[in-house]
Scaffold this motif. Sequence first.
Motif, mmCIF file in Angstrom:
data_model
loop_
_atom_site.group_PDB
_atom_site.id
_atom_site.type_symbol
_atom_site.label_atom_id
_atom_site.label_comp_id
_atom_site.label_asym_id
_atom_site.label_seq_id
_atom_site.Cartn_x
_atom_site.Cartn_y
_atom_site.Cartn_z
ATOM 1 N N LEU A 103 0.809 -1.220 0.000
ATOM 2 C CA LEU A 103 0.000 0.000 0.000
ATOM 3 C C LEU A 103 0.843 1.271 0.000
ATOM 4 O O LEU A 103 0.343 2.345 -0.323
ATOM 5 N N CYS A 104 2.114 1.172 0.337
ATOM 6 C CA CYS A 104 2.963 2.354 0.505
ATOM 7 C C CYS A 104 3.175 3.133 -0.790
ATOM 8 O O CYS A 104 3.632 4.281 -0.749
ATOM 9 N N GLY A 105 2.831 2.560 -1.921
ATOM 10 C CA GLY A 105 2.951 3.271 -3.189
ATOM 11 C C GLY A 105 1.796 4.220 -3.451
ATOM 12 O O GLY A 105 1.827 4.988 -4.404
ATOM 13 N N GLY A 106 0.779 4.148 -2.605
ATOM 14 C CA GLY A 106 -0.334 5.077 -2.728
ATOM 15 C C GLY A 106 -1.582 4.518 -3.386
ATOM 16 O O GLY A 106 -2.609 5.191 -3.437
ATOM 17 N N THR A 107 -1.536 3.301 -3.888
ATOM 18 C CA THR A 107 -2.712 2.695 -4.497
ATOM 19 C C THR A 107 -3.549 2.030 -3.408
ATOM 20 O O THR A 107 -3.004 1.397 -2.502
ATOM 21 N N SER A 108 -4.850 2.168 -3.496
ATOM 22 C CA SER A 108 -5.731 1.612 -2.467
ATOM 23 C C SER A 108 -5.744 0.086 -2.500
ATOM 24 O O SER A 108 -5.518 -0.533 -3.541
ATOM 25 N N GLY A 109 -6.038 -0.486 -1.358
ATOM 26 C CA GLY A 109 -6.147 -1.939 -1.261
ATOM 27 C C GLY A 109 -7.213 -2.495 -2.180
ATOM 28 O O GLY A 109 -7.041 -3.568 -2.759
ATOM 29 N N ALA A 110 -8.311 -1.772 -2.325
ATOM 30 C CA ALA A 110 -9.397 -2.242 -3.190
ATOM 31 C C ALA A 110 -8.930 -2.365 -4.640
ATOM 32 O O ALA A 110 -9.223 -3.354 -5.310
ATOM 33 N N VAL A 111 -8.176 -1.385 -5.110
ATOM 34 C CA VAL A 111 -7.674 -1.415 -6.486
ATOM 35 C C VAL A 111 -6.668 -2.553 -6.652
ATOM 36 O O VAL A 111 -6.695 -3.284 -7.639
ATOM 37 N N LEU A 112 -5.797 -2.733 -5.658
ATOM 38 C CA LEU A 112 -4.791 -3.801 -5.723
ATOM 39 C C LEU A 112 -5.444 -5.178 -5.694
ATOM 40 O O LEU A 112 -5.044 -6.078 -6.429
ATOM 41 N N ARG A 113 -6.482 -5.336 -4.860
ATOM 42 C CA ARG A 113 -7.210 -6.610 -4.801
ATOM 43 C C ARG A 113 -7.899 -6.893 -6.128
ATOM 44 O O ARG A 113 -7.850 -8.012 -6.648
ATOM 45 N N GLU A 114 -8.570 -5.877 -6.657
ATOM 46 C CA GLU A 114 -9.285 -6.059 -7.923
ATOM 47 C C GLU A 114 -8.322 -6.413 -9.065
ATOM 48 O O GLU A 114 -8.664 -7.187 -9.965
ATOM 49 N N ALA A 115 -7.120 -5.868 -9.016
ATOM 50 C CA ALA A 115 -6.123 -6.171 -10.051
ATOM 51 C C ALA A 115 -5.608 -7.598 -9.941
ATOM 52 O O ALA A 115 -5.090 -8.146 -10.903
ATOM 53 N N GLY A 116 -5.754 -8.214 -8.739
ATOM 54 C CA GLY A 116 -5.371 -9.609 -8.587
ATOM 55 C C GLY A 116 -4.269 -9.904 -7.589
ATOM 56 O O GLY A 116 -3.705 -11.001 -7.609
#
Length: 147
Positions: A103-116
């Motif tokens: 998460l430290c790169g600034g992208t939300s957990g929801a976006v990272l989860r959705e990306a896979g």
Amino acid sequence: MRPFPKARELFQRIRDDNKRIVLATSGKKADTKYYVDLLKIDNLIEGYVSGDDADSSKPAPDIFTASLKKLGGISPADAVTVGDTRFDIEAARKAGMKTIAFLCGGTSGAVLREAGAITIYSDPADFLAHYDELINGFMSESIRRRI
């Protein structure tokens, strides 16, 4: 610029576990070398692949495909990436690899989860604190539920 806390220690822990590391980034070769020197990880990695080494940048899989070649052509199923953007995760997935996300790169957990992303940590220190848990139960149901 300062590295994220415990970043070098995470690289050291991974190497101590006899895992091989190639740093893969869309950045320029000179910038990548700067970060390798800043983190003092040159002796912990087998090299790096930069945006200068690939035809297309993320989310194209070229950087990860080049990284696998640098490791002697290991199977994508035997490799795991670490990334902090959806582009990292999408590129790794296209290359057939799994991604642990930060998460430290600034992208939300929801976006990272959705990306896979297979699991998400706040930063290198968080991953290091849970490293044994992840390795001992890699891809177990408890790890999948964490994401």
